[in-house]
Design a protein around this motif. Structure first.
Motif, PDB file in Angstrom:
ATOM      1  N   VAL A  55       9.107   2.274   6.441  1.00  0.00           N
ATOM      2  CA  VAL A  55       8.649   2.839   4.939  1.00  0.00           C
ATOM      3  C   VAL A  55       9.294   4.009   4.807  1.00  0.00           C
ATOM      4  O   VAL A  55      10.034   4.286   3.719  1.00  0.00           O
ATOM      5  CB  VAL A  55       7.170   2.919   4.874  1.00  0.00           C
ATOM      6  N   ASP A  88      12.057   5.322   1.930  1.00  0.00           N
ATOM      7  CA  ASP A  88      11.804   6.547   1.044  1.00  0.00           C
ATOM      8  C   ASP A  88      13.003   7.398   1.067  1.00  0.00           C
ATOM      9  O   ASP A  88      13.513   7.918   0.287  1.00  0.00           O
ATOM     10  CB  ASP A  88      10.727   7.176   1.624  1.00  0.00           C
ATOM     11  N   LYS A 138       5.880   1.889   9.765  1.00  0.00           N
ATOM     12  CA  LYS A 138       5.907   3.454   9.082  1.00  0.00           C
ATOM     13  C   LYS A 138       7.317   3.854   9.085  1.00  0.00           C
ATOM     14  O   LYS A 138       7.822   4.514   8.090  1.00  0.00           O
ATOM     15  CB  LYS A 138       4.958   4.424   9.731  1.00  0.00           C
ATOM     16  N   LYS A 182       0.812  -1.013  -0.082  1.00  0.00           N
ATOM     17  CA  LYS A 182       0.112  -0.008   0.103  1.00  0.00           C
ATOM     18  C   LYS A 182       0.923   1.239   0.077  1.00  0.00           C
ATOM     19  O   LYS A 182       0.418   2.237  -0.239  1.00  0.00           O
ATOM     20  CB  LYS A 182      -1.055   0.055   1.422  1.00  0.00           C
ATOM     21  N   ASN A 183       2.000   1.325   0.479  1.00  0.00           N
ATOM     22  CA  ASN A 183       2.927   2.300   0.595  1.00  0.00           C
ATOM     23  C   ASN A 183       4.167   2.194  -0.478  1.00  0.00           C
ATOM     24  O   ASN A 183       5.177   2.665  -0.449  1.00  0.00           O
ATOM     25  CB  ASN A 183       3.600   2.302   1.914  1.00  0.00           C
TER      26      ASN A 183
END
Length: 390
Positions: free
Chosen positions: A382, A386, A379, A35-36
């Motif tokens: 992720v 990034d 999170k 989803k990310n």
């Protein structure tokens, strides 16, 4: 744009120890990563056996354990054991990736290593700079736990090679992740030049909302983990023998090299009614539900997974001040230095304060929700991906 996370671990992903559970969290949450915009692949030793509890009761495991004891008597034997039980598994894990790897552009791929040995083999195969992340589950000393568990191995040529390669490999990785701020701080004392690469990300857990239902009339203590000298469950059992209060009960979940020593001492001191050696269990939170104090009496730790699960279940914590264990305590238990006198004093104090354990347990839940929630950990990883990929 889609990014990729490749996770490596030589261990069985279905194992019961903390670092295996960490990798399992990634496997169980592939949907979150997708989803990310992160495609997730995991390479591990999961093919060996999926049910560790069943395996540990098998004849094969008993034979291997006997061979292991014999090999540990000599330096060459210990080195052979490390090769068979760790290094070969690490090599096979990297080989799995190599066999299926076809990408020429890895600029949007992050490689996460759950252990030093798999990372070492990876850099042998792929010496060019990659987006690599090294996860350290210990107290900030890369090879300390290995050498403490296998002291003769330290004198082997293989160990000397590892020590010499440590700094070179650490220099090559993009980020080094720690399970506690204490571990990160200890690491930087030895490697101050790597400060820009380090950060702490707590291991997160799904909140199953299984909370202690213990009535609190008696002190019901619990420890979960490999029964060993390092975890020092025998120390708690010896403390109970000295305290001589039959109302206190202690459950030990886990198997390991120290199990027989505990069993023998319990028989000798006639503590069968006070101490339960439950062996390895999957449903540890069901045991936590029936206790009102979690005890970690280790001589050395990173930040124990089982203690974090105890926070989730609303258990007060009694822990030695080793590794990052101080980060578990916020007026929800006691933090002590290792030692029999201090342990006895702490158990006796908490036994007198049984009426306060419920309140301490509520504070434990608060610590869990603030630091160790699964969504927070996912999170942060992720965000890390990034950051590295740009």
């Amino acid at each position: 744009m889609l990014k990729k996370l490749v996770v490596f671990s030589f261990q069985n992903i279905h194992g019961l120890n903390g670092s295996a559970k960490f990798i399992k969290q990634f496997e169980d949450n592939k949907v979150f990563f997708n989803k990310n915009q992160v495609d997730l692949d995991i390479y591990s030793n999961s093919a060996a056996f999926k049910e560790e509890i069943v395996y540990r009761k098998s004849i094969i495991f008993a034979v291997k354990r006997l061979i292991k004891k014999l090999l540990l008597f000599t330096v060459p034997g210990t080195a052979l054991l490390i090769k068979l039980s760790i290094l070969n598994h690490a090599k096979r894990t990297v080989d799995q990736y190599t066999a299926s790897h076809s990408d020429t552009d890895c600029s949007r791929t992050v490689f996460l290593f759950n252990d030093f040995f798999t990372m070492s083999y990876f850099f042998e195969r792929f010496p060019l700079e990659q987006n690599t992340v090294f996860m350290m589950h210990n107290n900030g000393e890369t090879l300390k736990m290995l050498f403490e568990r296998y002291p003769k191995f330290r004198r082997s040529p293989e160990a000397i090679k590892m020590i010499r390669s440590e700094q070179r490999l650490l220099n090559k990785v993009k980020r080094i992740i720690f399970v506690s701020h204490v571990a990160e701080k200890e690491f930087l004392k030895k490697h101050p030049s790597l400060k820009d690469k380090t950060r702490t990300i707590y291991i997160g857990h799904k909140d199953e909302k299984i909370v202690s239902e213990c009535d609190g009339k008696h002190l019901e203590m619990l420890t979960v983990g490999t029964v060993s000298k390092r975890k020092n469950q025998i120390g708690v059992i010896k403390a109970l023998a000295k305290i001589k209060d039959s109302s206190i009960h202690y459950t030990v979940i886990g198997g390991g090299d120290g199990f027989n020593e505990c069993q023998k001492f319990i028989r000798e001191k006639k503590l069968e009614a006070q101490v339960t050696l439950a062996g390895s269990k999957e449903n540890v939170k069901e045991y936590m539900k029936n206790c009102n104090l979690y005890v970690s009496n280790s001589y050395d730790e990173g930040l124990p997974i089982a203690a974090q699960e105890a926070l989730e279940c609303g258990l007060p914590i009694l822990t030695t001040d080793v590794g990052g264990c101080s980060e578990l305590i916020e007026e929800n238990g006691l933090l002590i230095q290792p030692g029999m006198k201090k342990l006895i004093k702490a158990i006796e104090e908490l036994n007198r304060r049984k009426d306060e354990l419920k309140i301490m347990g509520m504070r434990s839940r608060k610590v869990f929700l603030q630091k160790f929630c699964l969504d927070q950990m996912l999170k942060e990883y992720v965000d890390l991906i990034d950051e590295i990929c740009g």
